[in-house]
Motif scaffolding. Structure first.
Motif, PDB file in Angstrom:
ATOM      1  N   VAL A   1      52.599 -20.404  23.252  1.00  0.00           N
ATOM      2  CA  VAL A   1      51.696 -19.261  23.386  1.00  0.00           C
ATOM      3  C   VAL A   1      50.257 -19.734  23.179  1.00  0.00           C
ATOM      4  CG1 VAL A   1      51.085 -16.980  22.518  1.00  0.00           C
ATOM      5  CG2 VAL A   1      53.494 -17.679  22.581  1.00  0.00           C
ATOM      6  N   VAL A   2      49.446 -19.546  24.224  1.00  0.00           N
ATOM      7  CA  VAL A   2      48.052 -19.984  24.176  1.00  0.00           C
ATOM      8  C   VAL A   2      47.157 -18.747  24.050  1.00  0.00           C
ATOM      9  CG1 VAL A   2      46.249 -21.303  25.337  1.00  0.00           C
ATOM     10  CG2 VAL A   2      48.649 -21.925  25.677  1.00  0.00           C
ATOM     11  N   GLU A   3      46.415 -18.670  22.951  1.00  0.00           N
ATOM     12  CA  GLU A   3      45.558 -17.495  22.718  1.00  0.00           C
ATOM     13  C   GLU A   3      44.088 -17.870  22.784  1.00  0.00           C
ATOM     14  OE1 GLU A   3      47.091 -14.683  19.534  1.00  0.00           O
ATOM     15  OE2 GLU A   3      48.402 -16.421  19.275  1.00  0.00           O
ATOM     16  N   GLY A   4      43.262 -16.890  23.155  1.00  0.00           N
ATOM     17  CA  GLY A   4      41.813 -17.071  23.112  1.00  0.00           C
ATOM     18  C   GLY A   4      41.293 -18.102  24.104  1.00  0.00           C
ATOM     19  N   ILE A   5      41.755 -18.008  25.349  1.00  0.00           N
ATOM     20  CA  ILE A   5      41.311 -18.974  26.372  1.00  0.00           C
ATOM     21  C   ILE A   5      39.888 -18.656  26.829  1.00  0.00           C
ATOM     22  CG2 ILE A   5      41.732 -19.842  28.723  1.00  0.00           C
ATOM     23  CD1 ILE A   5      44.695 -19.158  28.301  1.00  0.00           C
TER      24      ILE A   5
ATOM     25  N   THR B   1      44.556 -21.239  20.145  1.00  0.00           N
ATOM     26  CA  THR B   1      45.831 -21.863  19.754  1.00  0.00           C
ATOM     27  C   THR B   1      46.343 -22.722  20.918  1.00  0.00           C
ATOM     28  OG1 THR B   1      47.212 -20.079  20.630  1.00  0.00           O
ATOM     29  CG2 THR B   1      46.500 -19.855  18.340  1.00  0.00           C
ATOM     30  N   ASN B   2      47.100 -23.748  20.577  1.00  0.00           N
ATOM     31  CA  ASN B   2      47.757 -24.606  21.575  1.00  0.00           C
ATOM     32  C   ASN B   2      46.828 -25.134  22.671  1.00  0.00           C
ATOM     33  OD1 ASN B   2      50.533 -24.901  20.733  1.00  0.00           O
ATOM     34  ND2 ASN B   2      50.709 -22.697  21.044  1.00  0.00           N
ATOM     35  N   GLU B   3      45.638 -25.545  22.252  1.00  0.00           N
ATOM     36  CA  GLU B   3      44.662 -26.020  23.248  1.00  0.00           C
ATOM     37  C   GLU B   3      45.191 -27.245  24.006  1.00  0.00           C
ATOM     38  OE1 GLU B   3      40.274 -25.793  22.479  1.00  0.00           O
ATOM     39  OE2 GLU B   3      40.392 -27.925  22.963  1.00  0.00           O
ATOM     40  N   GLU B   4      45.987 -28.056  23.317  1.00  0.00           N
ATOM     41  CA  GLU B   4      46.497 -29.265  23.992  1.00  0.00           C
ATOM     42  C   GLU B   4      47.432 -28.890  25.155  1.00  0.00           C
ATOM     43  OE1 GLU B   4      48.670 -32.030  21.553  1.00  0.00           O
ATOM     44  OE2 GLU B   4      48.689 -33.521  23.168  1.00  0.00           O
ATOM     45  N   ALA B   5      48.265 -27.866  24.925  1.00  0.00           N
ATOM     46  CA  ALA B   5      49.178 -27.418  25.992  1.00  0.00           C
ATOM     47  C   ALA B   5      48.371 -26.914  27.188  1.00  0.00           C
ATOM     48  CB  ALA B   5      50.109 -26.326  25.472  1.00  0.00           C
ATOM     49  N   LEU B   6      47.287 -26.186  26.902  1.00  0.00           N
ATOM     50  CA  LEU B   6      46.435 -25.659  27.976  1.00  0.00           C
ATOM     51  C   LEU B   6      45.738 -26.796  28.724  1.00  0.00           C
ATOM     52  CD1 LEU B   6      45.070 -23.213  29.376  1.00  0.00           C
ATOM     53  CD2 LEU B   6      43.297 -23.332  27.616  1.00  0.00           C
TER      54      LEU B   6
END
Ligand code: ZN
Ligand code: ZN
Length: 411
Positions: free
Chosen positions: A276-280, A296-301
């Motif tokens: 779950v990627v939040e705050g893009i 969150t999860n900036e690396e996945a994005l």
């Protein structure tokens, strides 16, 4: 959930979603947790005249174990027999039904590089299959039914049984199935209504659209010449109509690849390959994403945006009114099929060729020349719509037109 409604749903997917033709092979991708629905789809497809139904069972648990524990080499190639199966079925005009139901955080902790490599391998080894899908060579339809892990994420305050029941209700509402209603007739009317907006957008022939809201979005999107806006049903090259997403509320096209500038802020979390990627927040310069941020999860994005050259550019621009059925439910679904149909969105990665008039018959080189983002191994929708979103269009003869006002269509 009642069995009568579930049968109605299976028939709707087969008859309106794929529009199964006599003698056509059908492939169903279905999680094992939704096996009863997968079986109903098979029956409905055979009853509609399918030559054969090929079921690909999927399982979150095994996918996660594979992500964590399989030998690293398996992420660098698709098995040759699997590639042969999909690519040859595409040549045969297979209809593909995918049941999208997953724990939104299923791949948390799995090395993003493994996910990146398997995405690239799929893009390379299943090229014929994906190309057929993107350019309306074959009909396809994505639908959802609940599974427990997903339902609990959407309704965390409820026990599992109540959460499942509630998610069933919301899905049936979104796909317009009621106990005594005629879902097929409802869908025809709904598609005609959103196709009307697509037609209007195409006729305006906008040169650019300017997005602004209080989240910080301030973005100019240029549109290619001969841009085509689409909605509701799609048309196969064979002339058979199908509906690729159920539900669908969007009116969409493809931007000019090098014509996007400014800041774009997401309005909902995005489930991206099991994270779950939040705050893009993205910043664009001449179409390219030059700054990537998420809370969150900036690396996945980052891994997905930097997958290949084409993934740095937008491939889809989509309009969904803030005042529309799924949006009005106020529910965050943690599933793009629903969340993208509750919100204006964009996608980074490959564009649908039909977003240029006559595009389904153009080669990737010709599509590039036409100005859209024609080549990427990914296509990821992310949501940007808000109640205060303003979109102003500028036509090629210089007229300014309010397209969206306070989050809703103004045309
Ligand atoms: Zn979309
Ligand atoms: Zn999309």
């Amino acid at each position: 959930m009642n069995a009568k409604m579930l049968w109605q749903y299976a028939r709707l997917v087969v008859e309106v979603g794929i529009n199964v033709q006599k003698g056509q092979p059908i492939m169903v991708n279905c999680p094992v947790d939704c096996a009863p629905f997968g079986r109903m789809l098979a029956t409905a497809a055979y009853d509609a005249g399918a030559k054969d139904v090929i079921i690909n069972w999927r399982d979150d648990y095994c996918m996660r174990e594979r992500g964590l524990k399989a030998d690293g080499s398996v992420f660098d190639a698709v098995y040759p027999w699997e590639a042969l199966k999909l690519n040859s079925l595409a040549k045969e005009g297979v209809g593909v039904i995918s049941v999208s139901a997953s724990d939104p955080e299923n791949m948390k902790g799995v090395d993003p590089d493994r996910l990146r490599r398997s995405r690239l391998a799929a893009g390379r080894d299943l090229k014929d299959f994906y190309r057929a899908q993107m350019s309306n060579g074959i009909p396809w339809c994505v639908v959802s039914v609940p599974i427990a892990s997903w339902a609990k994420k959407v309704f965390p305050g409820m026990n599992e049984a109540d959460a499942m029941e509630k998610l069933w209700d919301e899905i049936f509402k979104a796909v317009r199935i009621t106990e005594d209603g005629d879902a097929v007739a409802e869908w025809r009317a709904h598609c005609a209504r959103i196709e009307g907006y697509a037609k209007k957008m195409t006729e305006f022939d906008f040169e650019e659209l300017h997005y602004k809201n209080s989240l910080g979005t301030d973005l100019t999107v240029k549109m290619p010449e001969n841009n085509n806006w689409l909605a509701g049903g799609d048309m196969c090259k064979s002339g058979v109509k199908f509906v690729a997403n159920m539900p669908t509320e969007e009116v969409f096209s493809a931007p000019l690849r090098n014509g996007v500038d400014g800041v774009l802020v997401a309005s909902k979390p995005l489930v991206l390959s099991g994270n779950v990627v939040e705050g893009i927040r993205f910043r664009f310069k001449e179409g390219r994403i030059v700054e990537i941020h998420s809370d969150t999860n900036e690396e996945a994005l980052r891994t997905q945006v930097e997958l290949d050259e084409g993934s740095h550019y937008l491939g889809e621009i989509a309009l969904v009114p803030y005042d529309s059925p799924i949006s009005n439910s106020g529910i965050l679904f943690f599933n793009t099929l629903f969340d993208e149909n509750a919100s204006c969105h964009f996608a980074f990665g490959e564009a649908y060729p039909a977003c240029i008039k006559g595009g389904d018959d153009l080669s990737p080189e010709e599509l590039k020349e036409a100005g859209i983002n024609a080549e990427s191994n990914t296509h990821v929708d992310f949501m940007v719509g808000t109640s205060d979103l303003e979109i102003t269009g500028k036509t090629r003869d210089g007229r300014l037109v309010k397209v969206f006002e306070n989050g809703n269509f103004a045309i």
